[in-house]
Write a protein that holds these residues in place. Structure first.
Motif, PDB file in Angstrom:
ATOM      1  N   ALA A 159       0.831  -1.208   0.000  1.00 38.67           N
ATOM      2  CA  ALA A 159       0.000   0.000   0.000  1.00 38.67           C
ATOM      3  C   ALA A 159       0.864   1.255   0.000  1.00 38.67           C
ATOM      4  CB  ALA A 159      -0.931  -0.008   1.209  1.00 38.67           C
ATOM      5  N   GLU A 160       1.968   1.252   0.779  1.00 43.69           N
ATOM      6  CA  GLU A 160       2.867   2.412   0.809  1.00 43.69           C
ATOM      7  C   GLU A 160       3.598   2.560  -0.522  1.00 43.69           C
ATOM      8  OE1 GLU A 160       4.388   2.881   5.346  1.00 43.69           O
ATOM      9  OE2 GLU A 160       4.918   0.995   4.346  1.00 43.69           O
ATOM     10  N   PHE A 161       4.018   1.464  -1.097  1.00 48.30           N
ATOM     11  CA  PHE A 161       4.708   1.507  -2.378  1.00 48.30           C
ATOM     12  C   PHE A 161       3.807   2.115  -3.443  1.00 48.30           C
ATOM     13  CE2 PHE A 161       6.156  -0.391  -6.392  1.00 48.30           C
ATOM     14  CZ  PHE A 161       7.510  -0.044  -6.364  1.00 48.30           C
ATOM     15  N   CYS A 162       2.540   1.743  -3.440  1.00 55.51           N
ATOM     16  CA  CYS A 162       1.600   2.265  -4.438  1.00 55.51           C
ATOM     17  C   CYS A 162       1.459   3.784  -4.349  1.00 55.51           C
ATOM     18  CB  CYS A 162       0.229   1.618  -4.253  1.00 55.51           C
ATOM     19  SG  CYS A 162       0.166  -0.133  -4.707  1.00 55.51           S
ATOM     20  N   GLN A 163       1.735   4.361  -3.176  1.00 54.55           N
ATOM     21  CA  GLN A 163       1.599   5.797  -3.008  1.00 54.55           C
ATOM     22  C   GLN A 163       2.566   6.590  -3.887  1.00 54.55           C
ATOM     23  OE1 GLN A 163      -0.523   7.845  -1.072  1.00 54.55           O
ATOM     24  NE2 GLN A 163      -1.676   5.924  -1.147  1.00 54.55           N
ATOM     25  N   HIS A 164       3.596   5.942  -4.399  1.00 54.09           N
ATOM     26  CA  HIS A 164       4.608   6.624  -5.205  1.00 54.09           C
ATOM     27  C   HIS A 164       4.263   6.610  -6.697  1.00 54.09           C
ATOM     28  CE1 HIS A 164       7.364   7.243  -1.834  1.00 54.09           C
ATOM     29  NE2 HIS A 164       6.948   6.069  -1.403  1.00 54.09           N
ATOM     30  N   TYR A 165       3.024   6.242  -7.019  1.00 51.10           N
ATOM     31  CA  TYR A 165       2.541   6.250  -8.401  1.00 51.10           C
ATOM     32  C   TYR A 165       1.280   7.101  -8.497  1.00 51.10           C
ATOM     33  CZ  TYR A 165       5.804   2.512  -9.527  1.00 51.10           C
ATOM     34  OH  TYR A 165       6.954   1.783  -9.726  1.00 51.10           O
ATOM     35  N   GLU A 166       1.102   7.738  -9.647  1.00 53.32           N
ATOM     36  CA  GLU A 166      -0.133   8.473  -9.879  1.00 53.32           C
ATOM     37  C   GLU A 166      -1.300   7.521 -10.108  1.00 53.32           C
ATOM     38  OE1 GLU A 166       0.464  11.112 -13.114  1.00 53.32           O
ATOM     39  OE2 GLU A 166       2.118  12.209 -12.148  1.00 53.32           O
ATOM     40  N   THR A 167      -1.004   6.382 -10.774  1.00 51.71           N
ATOM     41  CA  THR A 167      -2.046   5.409 -11.098  1.00 51.71           C
ATOM     42  C   THR A 167      -1.532   4.001 -10.836  1.00 51.71           C
ATOM     43  OG1 THR A 167      -2.863   6.849 -12.868  1.00 51.71           O
ATOM     44  CG2 THR A 167      -3.624   4.561 -12.871  1.00 51.71           C
ATOM     45  N   VAL A 168      -2.390   3.175 -10.253  1.00 50.81           N
ATOM     46  CA  VAL A 168      -2.093   1.758 -10.030  1.00 50.81           C
ATOM     47  C   VAL A 168      -3.202   0.973 -10.713  1.00 50.81           C
ATOM     48  CG1 VAL A 168      -1.764  -0.077  -8.337  1.00 50.81           C
ATOM     49  CG2 VAL A 168      -0.979   2.260  -7.823  1.00 50.81           C
ATOM     50  N   GLU A 169      -2.833   0.174 -11.720  1.00 55.36           N
ATOM     51  CA  GLU A 169      -3.834  -0.547 -12.503  1.00 55.36           C
ATOM     52  C   GLU A 169      -3.848  -2.025 -12.124  1.00 55.36           C
ATOM     53  OE1 GLU A 169      -3.246   0.111 -16.636  1.00 55.36           O
ATOM     54  OE2 GLU A 169      -3.556   2.294 -16.495  1.00 55.36           O
ATOM     55  N   LEU A 170      -5.021  -2.560 -11.930  1.00 53.34           N
ATOM     56  CA  LEU A 170      -5.197  -3.978 -11.620  1.00 53.34           C
ATOM     57  C   LEU A 170      -5.672  -4.687 -12.876  1.00 53.34           C
ATOM     58  CD1 LEU A 170      -6.224  -2.184  -8.926  1.00 53.34           C
ATOM     59  CD2 LEU A 170      -6.376  -4.482  -7.994  1.00 53.34           C
ATOM     60  N   TRP A 171      -4.803  -5.519 -13.458  1.00 57.31           N
ATOM     61  CA  TRP A 171      -5.117  -6.283 -14.664  1.00 57.31           C
ATOM     62  C   TRP A 171      -5.355  -7.735 -14.264  1.00 57.31           C
ATOM     63  CZ3 TRP A 171      -3.977  -4.912 -20.124  1.00 57.31           C
ATOM     64  CH2 TRP A 171      -3.728  -3.538 -20.288  1.00 57.31           C
ATOM     65  N   PHE A 172      -6.610  -8.156 -14.218  1.00 52.65           N
ATOM     66  CA  PHE A 172      -6.937  -9.525 -13.847  1.00 52.65           C
ATOM     67  C   PHE A 172      -7.925 -10.090 -14.854  1.00 52.65           C
ATOM     68  CE2 PHE A 172      -5.142  -7.830 -10.031  1.00 52.65           C
ATOM     69  CZ  PHE A 172      -4.435  -8.900  -9.506  1.00 52.65           C
ATOM     70  N   ASP A 173      -7.629 -11.313 -15.308  1.00 52.70           N
ATOM     71  CA  ASP A 173      -8.426 -11.886 -16.387  1.00 52.70           C
ATOM     72  C   ASP A 173      -9.638 -12.644 -15.839  1.00 52.70           C
ATOM     73  OD1 ASP A 173      -7.487 -14.334 -15.534  1.00 52.70           O
ATOM     74  OD2 ASP A 173      -6.388 -14.802 -17.355  1.00 52.70           O
ATOM     75  N   THR A 174     -10.257 -13.401 -16.727  1.00 50.95           N
ATOM     76  CA  THR A 174     -11.548 -14.021 -16.415  1.00 50.95           C
ATOM     77  C   THR A 174     -11.427 -15.317 -15.615  1.00 50.95           C
ATOM     78  OG1 THR A 174     -11.500 -15.232 -18.515  1.00 50.95           O
ATOM     79  CG2 THR A 174     -12.547 -13.066 -18.514  1.00 50.95           C
ATOM     80  N   GLN A 175     -10.220 -15.857 -15.451  1.00 56.28           N
ATOM     81  CA  GLN A 175     -10.051 -17.142 -14.782  1.00 56.28           C
ATOM     82  C   GLN A 175     -10.390 -17.030 -13.290  1.00 56.28           C
ATOM     83  OE1 GLN A 175      -9.338 -20.180 -16.259  1.00 56.28           O
ATOM     84  NE2 GLN A 175      -9.807 -18.920 -18.046  1.00 56.28           N
ATOM     85  N   PRO A 176     -10.966 -18.090 -12.717  1.00 59.73           N
ATOM     86  CA  PRO A 176     -11.359 -18.030 -11.301  1.00 59.73           C
ATOM     87  C   PRO A 176     -10.230 -17.661 -10.358  1.00 59.73           C
ATOM     88  CG  PRO A 176     -12.418 -19.897 -12.351  1.00 59.73           C
ATOM     89  CD  PRO A 176     -11.476 -19.315 -13.366  1.00 59.73           C
ATOM     90  N   ASN A 177      -9.026 -18.227 -10.560  1.00 65.52           N
ATOM     91  CA  ASN A 177      -7.952 -17.897  -9.627  1.00 65.52           C
ATOM     92  C   ASN A 177      -7.579 -16.420  -9.695  1.00 65.52           C
ATOM     93  OD1 ASN A 177      -5.968 -19.093  -7.647  1.00 65.52           O
ATOM     94  ND2 ASN A 177      -4.572 -18.056  -9.041  1.00 65.52           N
ATOM     95  N   ALA A 178      -7.642 -15.840 -10.894  1.00 68.11           N
ATOM     96  CA  ALA A 178      -7.360 -14.417 -11.036  1.00 68.11           C
ATOM     97  C   ALA A 178      -8.407 -13.582 -10.300  1.00 68.11           C
ATOM     98  CB  ALA A 178      -7.324 -14.033 -12.516  1.00 68.11           C
ATOM     99  N   GLN A 179      -9.655 -13.990 -10.377  1.00 67.04           N
ATOM    100  CA  GLN A 179     -10.710 -13.258  -9.677  1.00 67.04           C
ATOM    101  C   GLN A 179     -10.586 -13.400  -8.159  1.00 67.04           C
ATOM    102  OE1 GLN A 179     -13.194 -11.193 -11.232  1.00 67.04           O
ATOM    103  NE2 GLN A 179     -11.560 -11.437 -12.750  1.00 67.04           N
ATOM    104  N   LEU A 180     -10.113 -14.551  -7.694  1.00 67.52           N
ATOM    105  CA  LEU A 180      -9.854 -14.712  -6.262  1.00 67.52           C
ATOM    106  C   LEU A 180      -8.707 -13.812  -5.818  1.00 67.52           C
ATOM    107  CD1 LEU A 180     -10.223 -18.592  -5.855  1.00 67.52           C
ATOM    108  CD2 LEU A 180     -11.806 -16.828  -5.034  1.00 67.52           C
ATOM    109  N   GLN A 181      -7.668 -13.703  -6.638  1.00 67.17           N
ATOM    110  CA  GLN A 181      -6.584 -12.779  -6.324  1.00 67.17           C
ATOM    111  C   GLN A 181      -7.096 -11.342  -6.267  1.00 67.17           C
ATOM    112  OE1 GLN A 181      -3.736 -13.499  -9.414  1.00 67.17           O
ATOM    113  NE2 GLN A 181      -2.754 -15.198  -8.336  1.00 67.17           N
ATOM    114  N   LEU A 182      -7.979 -10.994  -7.184  1.00 70.51           N
ATOM    115  CA  LEU A 182      -8.515  -9.639  -7.240  1.00 70.51           C
ATOM    116  C   LEU A 182      -9.288  -9.293  -5.977  1.00 70.51           C
ATOM    117  CD1 LEU A 182      -9.172  -7.005  -8.774  1.00 70.51           C
ATOM    118  CD2 LEU A 182     -11.146  -8.203  -9.765  1.00 70.51           C
TER     119      LEU A 182
END
Length: 333
Positions: free
Chosen positions: A79-102
């Motif tokens: 969370a602190e690392f993300c503060q050093h970016y203007e934008t943080v994009e979450l790219w997660f596909d349609t697979q169930p494990n990806a959605q669980l990670q999301l």
């Protein structure tokens, strides 16, 4: 400033194309085995410390550390690392494990509103993306609001619960903030043992294919369109096949005997043993497929479904509706 990308798959093109400053990958397989404890997940996402083993911190799996100016900050919490970016994009596909990670990550970020303000979500299907066109074709970016966060938190807490009841109840809630969540929940619930056969969807499908002459494991593990189930990967399908073939009353014959004793971490020798196997369905397996026998009444069950430990004494079933342990569907012996 180029964005930080959080994703479930490692694609060097994210940074080779100068599309992102850094791409972080999460390799957790939440669909198989016991879930990591809250302390393990907190340590993974928290600040880097000297006592963390390699591979146990979010910064250990990334593309682009050698180029980013933020490499000196890799010991921060995510969370602190993300503060050093203007934008943080979450790219997660349609697979169930990806959605669980999301949903896991969104549940985590919910406690950090300043980071949430930087989050964008892109829903992607890898089959539709030609990697060389990544910089020219981008899925829509959607803001993360409290609705997405609340939906994700409810789903993650339900999946972690010691019974599947909360996940089943979610099917009747508004999950539209995360449009792939409800299909994933259905896919997951279908992997609970059937109230008539004692087998989940992937086990049943593999048994059906073996009965139709698919005797080699490569077909069972890799022909996804034929198998039509999405939860488990190659090795996880192998573990399920072990159970079908090596129990007291097997439903499958021909699985290499060495797999009875090989450690599950010995992937090289397990792979060779699977390739040696030539499978066929047993008479008992045919009876299970015909709904005349219940596999779980003759063989041990010991696996995890989210936070639920499925055993013969704690066998939650699906019919398709949730059936509590000890209760059979009407009309099934």
């Amino acid at each position: 400033m180029k964005p930080l990308i959080l994703t479930g798959w490692l694609i060097p093109e994210f940074t080779k194309s100068e599309f992102a400053d850094l791409a972080l990958t999460f390799f957790f397989r939440f669909g198989w085995g016991p879930l990591p404890s809250p302390d393990e997940l907190a340590a993974y996402l928290g600040p880097g410390t000297s006592d963390l083993k390699p591979g146990h911190h979010w910064s250990d799996f990334a593309t682009g550390w050698n180029k980013t100016k933020n490499r000196s900050r890799r010991d921060l919490s995510l969370a602190e690392f993300c503060q050093h970016y203007e934008t943080v994009e979450l790219w997660f596909d349609t697979q169930p494990n990806a959605q669980l990670q999301l949903i896991w990550l969104l549940d985590y970020f919910r406690s950090y509103p300043e980071t949430v303000a930087k989050l964008k979500f892109r829903l992607v299907d890898l089959a539709m993306i030609e990697l060389e066109r990544l910089g020219r074709w981008q899925p829509p970016a959607v803001d993360i609001t409290e609705k997405e966060l609340a939906t994700a938190s409810a789903a993650w807490q339900a999946y972690r619960a010691p019974t599947p009841e909360a996940c089943f109840d979610l099917l009747y809630k508004d999950l539209s903030a995360l449009p792939l969540l409800k299909p994933v929940l259905i896919d997951l619930l279908e992997e609970l043992p059937s109230s008539s056969t004692g087998l989940g969807a992937t086990e049943t499908r593999m048994l059906e294919l073996i009965a139709r002459g698919y005797s080699l494991t490569n077909a069972l593990f890799h022909l996804y369109q034929l198998r039509q189930t999405r939860i488990f990967g190659e090795w996880e399908c192998g573990y399920l096949l072990d159970g079908l073939a090596h129990g007291p009353r097997p439903a499958v014959a021909g699985l290499d005997e060495e797999l009875r004793t090989l450690d599950r971490e010995n992937l090289r020798d397990r792979h060779t043993a699977y390739l040696r196997s030539e499978l066929s369905i047993t008479e008992f397996g045919e009876a299970v497929l015909a709904h005349k026998e219940d596999f779980s009444r003759h063989n041990p069950i010991d696996r995890w479904w989210g936070g639920t430990h499925l055993t013969n004494d704690n066998l939650w079933r699906w019919n398709p509706a949730l059936v509590k342990p000890g209760r059979a569907r009407a009309g099934v012996p």
